[in-house]
Motif scaffolding. Structure first.
Motif, PDB file in Angstrom:
ATOM      1  N   TYR A  50       0.709  -1.341  -0.012  1.00  0.00           N
ATOM      2  CA  TYR A  50       0.211  -0.067  -0.025  1.00  0.00           C
ATOM      3  C   TYR A  50       0.984   1.031  -0.016  1.00  0.00           C
ATOM      4  CZ  TYR A  50      -4.798   1.769   0.618  1.00  0.00           C
ATOM      5  OH  TYR A  50      -5.948   2.178   0.409  1.00  0.00           O
ATOM      6  N   ALA A  51       1.673   1.358  -1.053  1.00  0.00           N
ATOM      7  CA  ALA A  51       2.489   2.525  -1.202  1.00  0.00           C
ATOM      8  C   ALA A  51       1.728   3.775  -1.353  1.00  0.00           C
ATOM      9  CB  ALA A  51       3.652   2.528  -2.262  1.00  0.00           C
ATOM     10  N   PRO A  52       2.206   5.057  -0.512  1.00  0.00           N
ATOM     11  CA  PRO A  52       3.224   5.147   0.218  1.00  0.00           C
ATOM     12  C   PRO A  52       3.237   4.827   1.657  1.00  0.00           C
ATOM     13  CG  PRO A  52       2.115   7.088  -0.152  1.00  0.00           C
ATOM     14  CD  PRO A  52       1.239   6.188  -1.008  1.00  0.00           C
ATOM     15  N   PHE A  53       2.115   4.063   1.828  1.00  0.00           N
ATOM     16  CA  PHE A  53       2.032   4.120   3.532  1.00  0.00           C
ATOM     17  C   PHE A  53       2.981   2.745   3.945  1.00  0.00           C
ATOM     18  CE2 PHE A  53      -1.882   6.119   2.418  1.00  0.00           C
ATOM     19  CZ  PHE A  53      -1.991   6.883   3.407  1.00  0.00           C
ATOM     20  N   GLU A  54       2.938   1.738   3.310  1.00  0.00           N
ATOM     21  CA  GLU A  54       3.875   0.593   3.600  1.00  0.00           C
ATOM     22  C   GLU A  54       4.103  -0.103   2.163  1.00  0.00           C
ATOM     23  OE1 GLU A  54       1.393   0.950   6.262  1.00  0.00           O
ATOM     24  OE2 GLU A  54      -0.180   0.744   4.836  1.00  0.00           O
ATOM     25  N   PHE A  55       5.333  -0.357   1.723  1.00  0.00           N
ATOM     26  CA  PHE A  55       5.778  -1.157   0.670  1.00  0.00           C
ATOM     27  C   PHE A  55       7.202  -1.756   0.914  1.00  0.00           C
ATOM     28  CE2 PHE A  55       6.715   3.397   0.210  1.00  0.00           C
ATOM     29  CZ  PHE A  55       7.965   3.483  -0.317  1.00  0.00           C
ATOM     30  N   LYS A 130      -9.610  10.274   1.172  1.00  0.00           N
ATOM     31  CA  LYS A 130     -10.948  10.248   0.137  1.00  0.00           C
ATOM     32  C   LYS A 130     -10.569   9.136  -0.620  1.00  0.00           C
ATOM     33  CE  LYS A 130     -11.614  15.400  -0.008  1.00  0.00           C
ATOM     34  NZ  LYS A 130     -11.307  16.826  -0.555  1.00  0.00           N
ATOM     35  N   ASN A 131     -11.575   8.832  -1.387  1.00  0.00           N
ATOM     36  CA  ASN A 131     -11.270   7.600  -2.153  1.00  0.00           C
ATOM     37  C   ASN A 131     -11.848   7.923  -3.693  1.00  0.00           C
ATOM     38  OD1 ASN A 131     -11.107   4.964  -0.383  1.00  0.00           O
ATOM     39  ND2 ASN A 131     -12.642   6.362   0.669  1.00  0.00           N
ATOM     40  N   GLN A 132     -10.839   7.248  -4.413  1.00  0.00           N
ATOM     41  CA  GLN A 132     -10.736   7.557  -5.921  1.00  0.00           C
ATOM     42  C   GLN A 132     -10.824   6.120  -6.757  1.00  0.00           C
ATOM     43  OE1 GLN A 132      -7.339  10.074  -6.268  1.00  0.00           O
ATOM     44  NE2 GLN A 132      -8.601  11.804  -6.651  1.00  0.00           N
ATOM     45  N   VAL A 133     -11.048   6.401  -7.905  1.00  0.00           N
ATOM     46  CA  VAL A 133     -11.346   5.215  -8.956  1.00  0.00           C
ATOM     47  C   VAL A 133     -10.001   5.117  -9.692  1.00  0.00           C
ATOM     48  CG1 VAL A 133     -12.645   3.779 -10.545  1.00  0.00           C
ATOM     49  CG2 VAL A 133     -13.867   5.450  -8.863  1.00  0.00           C
ATOM     50  N   LEU A 134      -9.038   4.213  -9.789  1.00  0.00           N
ATOM     51  CA  LEU A 134      -8.178   4.032 -10.596  1.00  0.00           C
ATOM     52  C   LEU A 134      -8.449   3.263 -11.715  1.00  0.00           C
ATOM     53  CD1 LEU A 134      -4.823   4.943 -10.240  1.00  0.00           C
ATOM     54  CD2 LEU A 134      -4.681   2.535  -9.674  1.00  0.00           C
ATOM     55  N   VAL A 135      -8.017   3.667 -12.939  1.00  0.00           N
ATOM     56  CA  VAL A 135      -8.397   3.002 -14.342  1.00  0.00           C
ATOM     57  C   VAL A 135      -7.252   2.951 -15.223  1.00  0.00           C
ATOM     58  CG1 VAL A 135     -11.143   3.444 -14.346  1.00  0.00           C
ATOM     59  CG2 VAL A 135      -9.259   5.049 -15.097  1.00  0.00           C
ATOM     60  N   THR A 202      -4.369   9.166  -1.883  1.00  0.00           N
ATOM     61  CA  THR A 202      -2.927   9.103  -2.042  1.00  0.00           C
ATOM     62  C   THR A 202      -2.309   8.094  -2.705  1.00  0.00           C
ATOM     63  OG1 THR A 202      -3.176  10.216   0.219  1.00  0.00           O
ATOM     64  CG2 THR A 202      -0.868   9.516  -0.300  1.00  0.00           C
ATOM     65  N   VAL A 203      -2.997   6.769  -2.614  1.00  0.00           N
ATOM     66  CA  VAL A 203      -2.512   5.594  -3.132  1.00  0.00           C
ATOM     67  C   VAL A 203      -2.845   5.902  -4.614  1.00  0.00           C
ATOM     68  CG1 VAL A 203      -2.703   3.297  -3.414  1.00  0.00           C
ATOM     69  CG2 VAL A 203      -2.661   4.129  -1.134  1.00  0.00           C
ATOM     70  N   ALA A 204      -3.842   6.101  -4.898  1.00  0.00           N
ATOM     71  CA  ALA A 204      -4.060   6.446  -6.622  1.00  0.00           C
ATOM     72  C   ALA A 204      -3.196   7.464  -6.937  1.00  0.00           C
ATOM     73  CB  ALA A 204      -5.724   6.848  -6.505  1.00  0.00           C
TER      74      ALA A 204
END
Length: 274
Positions: A50-55, A130-135, A202-204
């Protein structure tokens, strides 16, 4: 009657006396901090996908887990005067690992949901999401509305997460695919096995920044309820003293501005090791 009255008085006195003795004999059973100090190690459970939180990265030929959460965990370990040990496992197992005393706390971009609060304790929040949709790159304009444009589409989410809840609630008609690792989901998206993946913003952003030819963020808006936006450190409910120490560290990092700096550092580190 007088004799019975005296007996009742004596019994009442003895009852009160026993209660006093019991209260005085009670010991503080919260040894959460002392136990960590005794073993000289803070054991933190995470899910390093789950970058940048942990990777994971490879440094000097050795694999190690790094990231924003890990940097905060190190500050907590420093506060306690102990070493930090990271235990990597799949996200759906983390709460059980904590409850079974296999780790001292969990840091994995974990949101303090109502359901999780029934099982474990949480620190103060150190990050809001927040949440987003990665495509896939070039497909963002296909998905402008969350409640209509994902009908019959395969949408990936990490199992037992807030993203799973949000996708099922807000992406009407979507085929929600739950898996244990985000990295597996994004790989399947890249290979056309999924149409989209729901992740924290942040992940997206991190995926788009580091893999600009593979991913982009769809304009479809997802609502993140207030009770699903706070990332916290998870502990056992009984570990009040540990939570207190964790909250002190979080407060200090917020006040000094180090939290923002550590996030930037984690993002840079991920970009260098993608």
């Amino acid at each position: 009657m007088k004799g019975k009255k005296k007996i009742y008085i004596v019994l009442a006195f003895l009852a009160v006396f026993c209660l006093v003795l019991t209260a005085c004999g009670k010991k503080d059973t919260d040894n959460s901090v002392q136990e960590i100090k005794d073993k000289k190690t803070l054991v933190v459970g995470t899910s390093a996908d789950y970058a940048p939180f942990e990777f994971p990265i490879v440094k000097n030929g050795k694999k190690q887990i790094v990231g924003y959460d890990i940097m905060i965990a190190q500050k907590i370990a420093d506060k306690l005067g102990v070493k930090l040990k990271i235990v990597n496992t799949e996200f759906p197992s983390l709460v059980s690992e904590l409850k079974d005393n296999k780790v001292d706390m969990v840091m994995a971009g974990m949101v303090s949901t109502k359901a999780r609060k029934k099982q474990v304790g949480f620190s103060d929040s150190y990050f809001k999401i927040k949440n987003q949709v990665l495509v896939k790159k070039g497909e963002a304009n296909k998905y402008k509305k969350a409640d209509t444009d994902f009908k019959n589409k395969s949408v990936g989410v990490q199992q037992t997460t807030t993203q799973e809840t949000i996708a099922k609630d807000q992406m009407k008609g979507a085929n929600v695919v739950s898996e244990s690792k985000v990295t597996a989901l994004t790989t399947e998206l890249k290979k056309d096995k999924l149409d989209a993946v729901v992740v924290e913003n942040t992940v997206a952003d991190n995926y788009v920044k580091n893999f600009p030819n593979d991913y982009e963020i769809a304009p479809a808006k997802l609502q993140t309820p207030k009770d699903l936006e706070n990332i916290n450190v998870a502990t056992r409910k009984s570990d009040k003293k540990l939570i207190t120490q964790v909250n002190k560290v979080i407060a200090q990092l917020k006040k000094s501005g180090e939290l923002d700096k550590m996030l930037q550092k984690a993002q840079t580190l991920q970009a260098e090791n993608k």
